[in-house]
Design a protein around this motif. Structure first.
Motif, short mmCIF file in Angstrom:
data_model
loop_
_atom_site.label_atom_id
_atom_site.label_comp_id
_atom_site.label_asym_id
_atom_site.label_seq_id
_atom_site.Cartn_x
_atom_site.Cartn_y
_atom_site.Cartn_z
N MET A 103 0.81 -1.20 0.00
CA MET A 103 0.00 0.00 0.00
C MET A 103 0.86 1.27 0.00
N PRO A 104 0.36 2.37 -0.57
CA PRO A 104 1.12 3.63 -0.57
C PRO A 104 1.41 4.12 0.85
N ALA A 105 2.42 4.96 0.98
CA ALA A 105 2.84 5.43 2.30
C ALA A 105 1.77 6.26 2.99
N ILE B 14 4.55 -7.18 -7.28
CA ILE B 14 4.02 -6.63 -8.53
C ILE B 14 3.15 -5.41 -8.24
N GLY B 15 2.33 -5.52 -7.20
CA GLY B 15 1.49 -4.38 -6.84
C GLY B 15 2.30 -3.16 -6.46
N LYS B 16 3.41 -3.37 -5.77
CA LYS B 16 4.28 -2.26 -5.39
C LYS B 16 4.91 -1.61 -6.62
N LEU B 17 5.34 -2.43 -7.59
CA LEU B 17 5.89 -1.88 -8.82
C LEU B 17 4.86 -1.07 -9.58
N VAL B 18 3.62 -1.58 -9.62
CA VAL B 18 2.55 -0.85 -10.29
C VAL B 18 2.31 0.49 -9.60
#
Length: 281
Positions: A127-129, A215-219
């Motif tokens: 998740m974003p920061a 993968i979600g973090k790269l996206v």
């Protein structure tokens, strides 16, 4: 098996699929009109696909159609996950005893699984920061409960293999019907190919809970940040994160089991031919 004999069962399965797709929209209040239309469209498509696959003599995509309860177990696991997460999200707006019990259970499980490099920790790090603590808390609860359901489904399938001799218990295993995507005449030994596919599914199923958050973090970094402000988005994201690896692991186990059955059948036929003197000298 004719279409008329399989049609009632196919219709019933299609209705259950519609119920699965529509479940979050039914249980969660204040859903937008556009969201409801998208859900209805997806439900119609999924129902039509299920109806066709289970009504024809030989399916085109669905595996192990005539080897219950493999697909039933996977569907029950997904349905249970979506139902539990929908009730948890509903508890934020309309709390009840059931929603509170599920939230407490998910919180305990999520906290126990939230350690360094665990799948639950990784999906939270995806998740974003700027994600709110309340959202991270709901992700931990949902991920813990969904992961528990996936582990239980794998354990139950293992028990079916051990004590109910799946798939032999459901009758003769027809490779053409139960494995429509597998071509036995595609070249190479069938048993070796099945073992190779089994190992690939097992490895991918084990790694997917760790690869999915990466993968979600790269996206999020390269394309657009992932947001789960919509409860339905959170439900389906966590359900897919927990269900897909479990489904791949179960498929890998099932393929290994089929390979073992073919290998044993070959040994019996070879021994019978040798006893009858049919083998070349």
């Amino acid at each position: 098996m004719t279409i008329s004999s399989t049609l009632p069962g196919a219709v019933l399965r299609a209705m259950w699929v519609v119920a699965l797709v529509a479940l979050p929209s039914i249980l969660l209040p204040d859903q937008s009109k556009d969201g409801a239309q998208i859900v209805a469209l997806v439900a119609i498509f999924a129902a039509a696909f299920t109806l066709v696959e289970y009504s024809v003599a030989s399916p085109s995509f669905i595996e192990f159609r005539s080897a219950p309860p493999f697909n039933r177990l996977r569907f029950v696991a997904l349905f249970t996950t979506v139902l539990a997460l929908s009730l948890i999200m509903r508890g934020n707006e309309a709390p009840s005893t059931l929603t509170q019990v599920l939230q407490l259970t998910g919180e305990r499980i999520g906290e126990s699984l939230d350690f360094a490099f665990s799948p639950v920790r990784l999906i939270m790090l995806m998740m974003p920061a700027d994600t709110s603590p309340a959202t991270l808390h709901m992700i931990r609860i949902s991920a813990g409960l969904a992961y528990l359901v996936s582990l239980l489904s794998i354990a139950i399938f293992g028990l079916l293999l051990r004590f109910h001799h799946w798939p032999r218990r459901s009758g003769a295993f027809n490779v053409w019907v139960n494995m429509p995507m597998f071509d036995p005449t595609g070249g190479g030994d069938v048993v070796k190919r099945l073992h190779r596919d089994s190992q690939s599914n097992l490895i991918l199923g084990f790694l997917l809970p760790f690869v999915f958050p990466a993968i979600g973090k790269l996206v999020s970094i390269l394309v657009t940040p992932i947001t789960v402000d919509d409860p339905q988005t959170l439900i389906w994201m966590v359900s897919a994160w927990a269900f897909l690896p479990a489904s791949l692991l179960m498929r890998g186990i099932a393929l290994s089991r089929v390979a073992q059955l073919i290998h044993r059948q070959r040994k019996r036929e070879y021994a019978r031919a040798a006893a009858e003197g049919l083998l070349p000298v």
